[in-house]
Design an enzyme around this catalytic site. Structure first.
Site, short mmCIF file in Angstrom:
data_model
loop_
_atom_site.label_atom_id
_atom_site.label_comp_id
_atom_site.label_asym_id
_atom_site.label_seq_id
_atom_site.Cartn_x
_atom_site.Cartn_y
_atom_site.Cartn_z
N CYS A 1 46.38 -67.19 14.09
CA CYS A 1 46.95 -67.51 15.55
C CYS A 1 48.29 -67.03 15.94
O CYS A 1 48.44 -66.18 16.63
CB CYS A 1 46.94 -68.87 15.79
N HIS B 1 42.24 -76.25 17.68
CA HIS B 1 42.61 -76.29 16.45
C HIS B 1 42.83 -77.84 16.05
O HIS B 1 43.00 -78.73 16.84
CB HIS B 1 44.22 -75.78 16.26
N ASP C 1 42.58 -71.77 20.89
CA ASP C 1 43.00 -71.80 19.63
C ASP C 1 41.86 -72.07 18.59
O ASP C 1 41.02 -73.30 18.77
CB ASP C 1 43.97 -72.93 19.23
N ASP C 2 41.54 -71.25 18.05
CA ASP C 2 40.23 -71.35 16.88
C ASP C 2 38.92 -71.57 17.52
O ASP C 2 37.57 -72.03 16.71
CB ASP C 2 40.58 -72.78 15.93
N LYS D 1 50.81 -74.34 23.11
CA LYS D 1 51.45 -74.22 21.79
C LYS D 1 51.86 -72.50 21.75
O LYS D 1 51.57 -71.51 22.32
CB LYS D 1 50.06 -73.70 20.81
N ASP E 1 42.02 -67.05 19.99
CA ASP E 1 43.34 -66.37 19.04
C ASP E 1 42.78 -65.90 17.79
O ASP E 1 43.42 -65.21 17.17
CB ASP E 1 44.50 -67.21 18.92
N ASN E 2 41.64 -66.36 17.30
CA ASN E 2 41.07 -65.81 16.17
C ASN E 2 39.65 -66.90 16.01
O ASN E 2 39.26 -67.24 16.94
CB ASN E 2 41.73 -66.33 14.76
N LYS F 1 37.64 -67.42 10.50
CA LYS F 1 39.53 -67.18 10.70
C LYS F 1 39.74 -66.91 9.30
O LYS F 1 39.69 -67.34 8.08
CB LYS F 1 39.86 -68.38 11.31
N ARG G 1 49.02 -63.94 18.92
CA ARG G 1 50.02 -64.48 19.90
C ARG G 1 51.29 -63.38 19.91
O ARG G 1 51.56 -63.15 21.24
CB ARG G 1 50.66 -65.84 19.85
N HIS H 1 54.17 -71.54 18.58
CA HIS H 1 54.06 -70.93 17.30
C HIS H 1 54.57 -69.52 16.98
O HIS H 1 53.84 -68.70 16.32
CB HIS H 1 52.73 -71.22 16.78
#
Length: 778
Positions: free
Chosen positions: A80, A233, A42-43, A138, A343-344, A406, A84, A140
């Protein structure tokens, strides 16, 4: 008796011989089908992994890249939740109903904030072909209104193809004291986490356990594991032993780190020799100053933020190594497809100065760098008492060598690291493991399905599915010289747009989001039609330094039209361009969440979103009855944790009301509480000026009052309502150190939240706050 039994046995035998078995055949995976592990960070920025140029040691991920393939031109979406959705369905994010983070619900198909009912996830496809399916981390991918125990679970993990799930449903959580963990469809019941608890370790433990359980029960049954990290994140939280390894590593600053990372990228072959490093980001509200322009105190503080971040990246690599070791011990690694990606791109969410209180930027709390420096001096950054995020200068460095962050449709927003291996199926690819072909996250599903040997279904639950948007990149895995399989690709995020066709990339950068205003002049944003499109030649200029739009106006017009066509085809419109429309529209059921609620002792924590509706942009009263005898003490109610919140407790024969204003503690004068039965009320007046006036009434008499409390708003506090104790992360750390969750030892009758009048212009304030929170939850 013996004759009778013999007759019965003969009848049974004749019956079975004449009957067809009543059971139905269960799906079986193809013989020798591989296990599949998709690990999503994540991130994590493009250059944060060792094999992509980082100084952070990531030996386990690097080994995956060396033994398999490493894609240097791999792209996701700039946020994100959309990534996903695309990763799990093979559809473009808007076509999968998730064009934005799933904290909006405007009623538009491209922004449904849940996965479409006619599209299968990869978990559903593989389970339908004999796989055990499991997920940790996660999610989301469901609406705010569906997060509670009473929510619709149709877009929860178990309802979307996973046999097992352990993790959190929201955008982020506390790594030391997670606010709300789920096991399957149920909330994990926990008041206090054990000493030294760390979320990434817990998730990895659970992933390994799930795999071992499945393989012990059915060794021949392949599994699919989707491991979606919360790291990196915000909040930036790390284990102490990991953090200490990075002490002093970042005092040279982001400018030096950027240069060093690009040099390593060229040496590794990730970027071509002579790649141009763009100037520091300069766009409004996205700009970064030179490291040397910072004060000495700022440099020390900012370096500490990056130390924590590096420790979190390290923890992801540790997780990879532990899972690999477990699979090797079971003899399963060689027949496991392992794919890692982010994810980004790295984030700008810490803004220009960073923070020790992640949500502070959305609340105008009055706290700032003084509190941040105090946390630095007390060595709290990265631990459970702070919710840090680094300044965006580090996000720029993590995205080396690309521009912006991002949420941007420039490359830094969506070009991410990806490594993949499958020892038995792919062997050791000949030549270099580097793969330079353009590849997109929607390609993962068709690629995995081809490698496994199954087809995507034509329907789900009797509803016809749409064709996948991605293309299998298997040819490029097996042959580094093969042509790219992915064609044109659009990007969109908050009105930022981009389109890639062949070597050409056209990109826009929207102005910062402005306040919502009703009427014809409702926003300061220029119309989309007036956005400036830039054009880049990706073959000559992979870092998007030289805008050639004026040289090739016909190409710009072609790509603009192509973007428009793709947008209509993928349900991008009505576009979320920052005017507040996506946050303005909410389903009618949302109104019911603002009704009064009575909570009895023993009730689990009331979920965050429902809790926030009781206090957002309005006055409110908390009423309760209790009986105090002898030395009774404990928490009467609490709303929130170390991220921010408020609490009422009895200690030393006194009532205490305190607020954690995102790092700054505020309180009323303590009030003596006699033994006996009492009615207590906390009246909170919100006049709309950003502060609360609080009155504490004991048995109908005003016993204490004070002003200057922060008017918490938006979707906060992030941890919901508790009565009779303060579970998990505490509002007051001092109280927690003395008493832990501090359960009330007296008799608590009930606690009732009564929402009052909304502040003037509550609608507009709520929209503005939702936009700010949306940026925070990027």
């Amino acid at each position: 008796m013996r004759e009778s039994y013999a007759g019965f046995r003969g009848m049974v035998n004749r019956t079975f011989a004449a009957s067809t078995p009543a059971w139905t055949d269960r799906p079986e995976a193809p013989a020798g089908a591989p296990n599949v592990v998709i690990m999503l960070a994540d991130d994590v920025g493009y250059s944060d992994i060792g094999c992509f140029g980082s100084e952070i040691p990531t030996p386990h991920l690097d080994q995956v890249g060396r033994e398999g393939v490493q894609y240097t031109d791999f792209h996701v979406t700039p946020l994100c939740s959309p990534t996903r959705a695309a990763l799990l369905t093979g559809k473009n994010s808007h076509a999968a109903g998730v064009g934005m983070v799933t904290n909006i619900d405007p009623g538009f198909p491209g922004y449904a904030s849940e996965l479409p009912e006619n599209q299968s996830t990869i978990a559903e496809i593989l389970r339908g072909n004999g796989y055990a399916t499991m997920s940790v981390g996660k999610w989301h991918l469901c609406k705010d209104t569906d997060l509670s125990e009473a929510g619709d679970r149709r877009s929860w993990p178990l309802q979307r193809g996973f046999d097992q799930y352990y993790g959190f449903l929201e955008a982020l959580t506390n790594f030391h004291h997670p606010h709300r963990l789920m096991e399957g469809n149920s909330v994990v019941d926990v008041d206090e986490y054990p000493e030294g608890y760390y979320l990434t370790d817990d998730l990895t433990d659970r992933a390994i356990r799930m795999i071992r359980e499945s393989k012990a029960a059915r060794p021949d049954k392949p599994f699919f594991m989707y491991y979606a990290h919360g790291a990196v994140h915000a909040p930036l939280h790390a284990k102490r032993e990991d953090l200490l390894r990075y002490r002093g590593k970042y005092e040279a600053g982001w400018d030096r780190i950027r240069e060093e990372r690009l040099a390593r990228q060229e040496e590794l072959g990730v970027m071509p020799p002579g790649t141009q490093l763009p100037p520091r980001n300069y766009e409004d509200d996205l700009d970064v100053c030179a490291w040397d322009e910072l004060s000495e105190r700022e440099q020390l503080l900012f370096a500490r933020y990056m130390e924590v971040y590096a420790a979190m990246v390290d923890s992801i690599d540790q997780s990879t190594g532990r899972i690999r070791q477990a699979l090797e011990e079971m003899g399963e690694w060689d027949n496991t497809i392992f794919l890692f990606l982010s994810d980004n791109g790295a984030s700008r969410e810490g803004q220009d100065l960073g923070t020790t209180a992640y949500f502070r930027h959305t609340q105008d709390s009055g706290a700032g760098q003084d509190e941040d420096w105090l946390a630095y001096e007390r060595d709290l950054i990265g631990g459970p008492r702070t919710w840090p995020h680094y300044p965006r200068g580090w996000g720029m460095a993590c995205n080396t060598p690309f521009r912006l962050y991002k949420a941007s449709t420039y490359r830094a927003g969506h070009q991410v690291p990806m490594v993949m291996s499958w020892p038995r199926g792919l062997g050791q690819p000949s030549g270099t493991p580097l793969r330079r072909q353009y590849t997109h996250v929607t390609d993962v599903v068709p690629t995995i399905l081809e490698l496994v040997g199954v087809d995507a279904p034509a329907e789900r639950h009797g509803r016809q599915s749409e064709p996948l948007d991605g293309s299998s990149f298997v040819p490029t895995i097996r042959d580094g010289t093969a042509a790219a399989t992915h064609g044109d690709q659009y990007q969109e995020c908050n009105g930022n747009r981009g389109f890639r066709r062949g070597k050409w990339e056209a990109v826009t950068n929207r102005e910062p989001e402005g306040p919502f205003r009703s009427g014809p002049e409702r926003t300061g944003l220029t119309p989309l039609s007036q956005d400036k499109w830039e054009l880049f030649d990706s073959e000559k200029d992979p870092t998007q330094c030289v805008d050639v739009a004026e040289q090739y106006p016909e190409v710009v017009e072609e790509l603009k039209q192509a973007w428009d066509d793709a947008a209509w085809r993928n349900r991008v419109f009505p576009i979320n361009e920052g005017v507040g429309l996506a946050h303005l529209r909410r389903p009618s059921e949302d109104e019911s969440l603002s009704r009064p609620v009575t909570i009895l002792p023993g009730t689990p924590t009331l979920e965050r979103y429902r809790s926030s509706r009781l206090i957002d942009q309005r006055s409110f009263t908390v009423e309760l009855t209790c009986t105090v005898t002898g030395g009774d003490q404990g928490v009467l109610f609490a709303h929130g944790g170390q991220e921010g919140g408020y609490v009422l407790y009895v200690e030393g024969g006194r009532l205490h009301f305190e607020q954690n204003a995102f790092g700054r503690m505020i309180g009323l004068p303590a009030v003596e509480i006699p033994q006996g039965e009492h009615e207590i009320a906390v009246e909170v007046l919100n006049s709309g000026n950003g502060v609360w006036d609080v009155t504490l009434r004991l048995d109908g008499v005003a016993a204490a009052n004070g002003d200057g409390f922060l008017a918490i708003s938006g979707w906060l506090p992030f941890q919901g309502l508790d009565v009779g104790r303060n579970r998990r992360s505490p509002v007051s750390w001092d109280v927690y150190e003395r008493h832990g969750a501090f359960p009330f030892t007296g008799t608590l009758g009930w606690v009732r939240w009564v929402p009052g009048e909304e502040v003037p212009n509550a609608r507009e304030k709520r929209i503005a706050k939702a936009i700010e929170m949306g940026m925070a939850l990027e």
